[in-house]
Design an enzyme around this catalytic site. Sequence first.
Site, mmCIF file in Angstrom:
data_model
loop_
_atom_site.group_PDB
_atom_site.id
_atom_site.type_symbol
_atom_site.label_atom_id
_atom_site.label_comp_id
_atom_site.label_asym_id
_atom_site.label_seq_id
_atom_site.Cartn_x
_atom_site.Cartn_y
_atom_site.Cartn_z
ATOM 1 N N LEU A 264 11.493 1.310 6.897
ATOM 2 C CA LEU A 264 10.913 1.750 5.624
ATOM 3 C C LEU A 264 11.645 3.010 5.166
ATOM 4 O O LEU A 264 11.891 3.916 5.978
ATOM 5 C CB LEU A 264 9.423 2.069 5.813
ATOM 6 C CG LEU A 264 8.701 2.433 4.518
ATOM 7 C CD1 LEU A 264 8.462 1.181 3.667
ATOM 8 C CD2 LEU A 264 7.371 3.111 4.795
ATOM 9 N N LYS B 154 6.542 -1.942 1.737
ATOM 10 C CA LYS B 154 5.380 -1.355 2.437
ATOM 11 C C LYS B 154 4.195 -2.312 2.312
ATOM 12 O O LYS B 154 3.266 -2.091 1.546
ATOM 13 C CB LYS B 154 5.072 0.036 1.857
ATOM 14 C CG LYS B 154 4.217 0.870 2.799
ATOM 15 C CD LYS B 154 4.338 2.340 2.473
ATOM 16 C CE LYS B 154 3.390 3.207 3.277
ATOM 17 N NZ LYS B 154 3.591 3.148 4.719
ATOM 18 N N TYR C 171 0.830 -1.205 0.000
ATOM 19 C CA TYR C 171 0.000 0.000 0.000
ATOM 20 C C TYR C 171 0.862 1.252 0.000
ATOM 21 O O TYR C 171 2.074 1.189 0.231
ATOM 22 C CB TYR C 171 -0.952 -0.001 1.207
ATOM 23 C CG TYR C 171 -0.284 0.331 2.522
ATOM 24 C CD1 TYR C 171 0.534 -0.593 3.175
ATOM 25 C CD2 TYR C 171 -0.445 1.586 3.125
ATOM 26 C CE1 TYR C 171 1.155 -0.282 4.372
ATOM 27 C CE2 TYR C 171 0.172 1.895 4.332
ATOM 28 C CZ TYR C 171 0.968 0.965 4.952
ATOM 29 O OH TYR C 171 1.589 1.267 6.136
ATOM 30 N N GLU D 113 12.284 2.649 13.920
ATOM 31 C CA GLU D 113 11.413 3.731 13.425
ATOM 32 C C GLU D 113 10.142 3.728 14.247
ATOM 33 O O GLU D 113 9.967 2.900 15.148
ATOM 34 C CB GLU D 113 11.105 3.526 11.938
ATOM 35 C CG GLU D 113 10.399 2.212 11.658
ATOM 36 C CD GLU D 113 10.253 1.883 10.174
ATOM 37 O OE1 GLU D 113 10.094 2.799 9.363
ATOM 38 O OE2 GLU D 113 10.293 0.677 9.851
ATOM 39 N N ARG E 225 -8.018 -20.257 -1.019
ATOM 40 C CA ARG E 225 -6.918 -20.104 -0.065
ATOM 41 C C ARG E 225 -5.849 -21.186 -0.241
ATOM 42 O O ARG E 225 -6.126 -22.380 -0.147
ATOM 43 C CB ARG E 225 -7.452 -20.146 1.362
ATOM 44 C CG ARG E 225 -6.385 -19.821 2.398
ATOM 45 C CD ARG E 225 -6.974 -19.728 3.804
ATOM 46 N NE ARG E 225 -5.972 -19.276 4.765
ATOM 47 C CZ ARG E 225 -5.082 -20.096 5.346
ATOM 48 N NH1 ARG E 225 -5.091 -21.374 5.079
ATOM 49 N NH2 ARG E 225 -4.200 -19.604 6.205
HETATM 50 N N1 PDD Z 1 3.162 5.126 7.139
HETATM 51 N N2 PDD Z 1 7.845 3.962 8.627
HETATM 52 C C1 PDD Z 1 6.722 3.233 8.661
HETATM 53 C C2 PDD Z 1 6.742 1.927 9.376
HETATM 54 C C3 PDD Z 1 5.552 3.711 8.018
HETATM 55 O O1 PDD Z 1 4.429 2.960 8.034
HETATM 56 C C4 PDD Z 1 5.583 4.961 7.356
HETATM 57 C C5 PDD Z 1 4.379 5.499 6.638
HETATM 58 C C6 PDD Z 1 6.780 5.690 7.357
HETATM 59 C C7 PDD Z 1 6.915 7.012 6.636
HETATM 60 O O2 PDD Z 1 6.896 6.860 5.233
HETATM 61 P P1 PDD Z 1 6.384 8.021 4.274
HETATM 62 O O3 PDD Z 1 7.160 9.232 4.619
HETATM 63 O O4 PDD Z 1 6.698 7.524 2.924
HETATM 64 O O5 PDD Z 1 4.903 8.184 4.528
HETATM 65 C C8 PDD Z 1 7.889 5.154 7.977
HETATM 66 C C9 PDD Z 1 1.942 5.485 6.438
HETATM 67 C C10 PDD Z 1 1.716 6.950 6.338
HETATM 68 C C11 PDD Z 1 0.781 4.705 7.004
HETATM 69 O O6 PDD Z 1 0.980 3.515 7.176
HETATM 70 O O7 PDD Z 1 -0.301 5.245 7.238
#
Ligand code: PDD
Length: 296
Positions: free
Chosen positions: A208, A149, A33, A182, A100
């Site tokens: 990420l 992601k 996503y 993070e 499945r």
């Molecule tokens: N999350 N680290 C993680 C684990 C994340 O899920 C996200 C983003 C980030 C920041 O990435 P970016 O700057 O590309 O949004 C770092 C999104 C916003 C979410 O899951 O809603």
Amino acid sequence: MPRYSYVNGRYVPHAGAAVHIEDRGFQFADGVYEVISFVNGHFADEAGHLDRLERSLHEMRIAQPMPRKALQLVLRAFIRRNRLKNAYVYIQVTRGAAPRDFRFPAGDVRPTLVITHLLRARFDLEARKKLLGKAVTVPDIRWKRRDIKTTGLTAQVLAKQEAVERGAYEAWMVDDKGFVTEGSSTNAWIVDKKGMLVTRPTDHHDILKGVTRNAIQALCKKEGVKLVERAFTPAEAYKAKEAFITAAGTLVMPIVEIDGHKIGDGRLGTLTEKILDLYFAYASDKKRRQERWTPK
Ligand code: PDD
């Protein structure tokens, strides 16, 4: 104003928007996503998010649901259909619906593509400056490919809930060696004792590679803000001058307390404010050439 979501080629009223119960996203979290901010009539960092979406799909060996140009057209039609000016646009692609079986489905199973938008977003710089977040640390219990992601977010859901229950906005996850990886849905940053901006490197698949992080790095370079990529511990973060988190939607949010330790003077720090100003101008400027995201 009716709210629509996009599901596999159709715009459907949001309340009834659904995928099949055997969708592999639903059964295996076998999907990826992106969240993209739509700020004042345009997508912030669109290229970066679409680059990363394509890379996540590639790493998961899921086919592109459509070429990038077509997806960009769909995104714009989605915005028009919902008459959005500011939004967090959510894109999800899964390996599709099939009986499945852990193995990839045989034959011609089309990936599922879903687009929706999250709560009505507001991008007001002055209001953002008043949002002061707290963080708590939790063990990082995730898998080893955190660069992808994926929608497999169980560990982050548990981390975020723990943060909320401990009175904080975000959970900073800590690896087995005692270093912060993070936030549960954000990248983590500190300004160390020497005034150096510090964030963890992305080259070991252990965090990420944030699109927001990427853009901020480029802005810092341009503005002469010194930045070092290295891991840091919670103990170092407690003594940091400033701390903040970054993500699409969250943009740049100061963290003024970690595990009950006040960071700096407990207010929005000077460097954090500068980075918020820089990133806000960058994200809301239609004409500015936005950074492309580079894989690692
Ligand atoms: N999350 N680290 C993680 C684990 C994340 O899920 C996200 C983003 C980030 C920041 O990435 P970016 O700057 O590309 O949004 C770092 C999104 C916003 C979410 O899951 O809603």
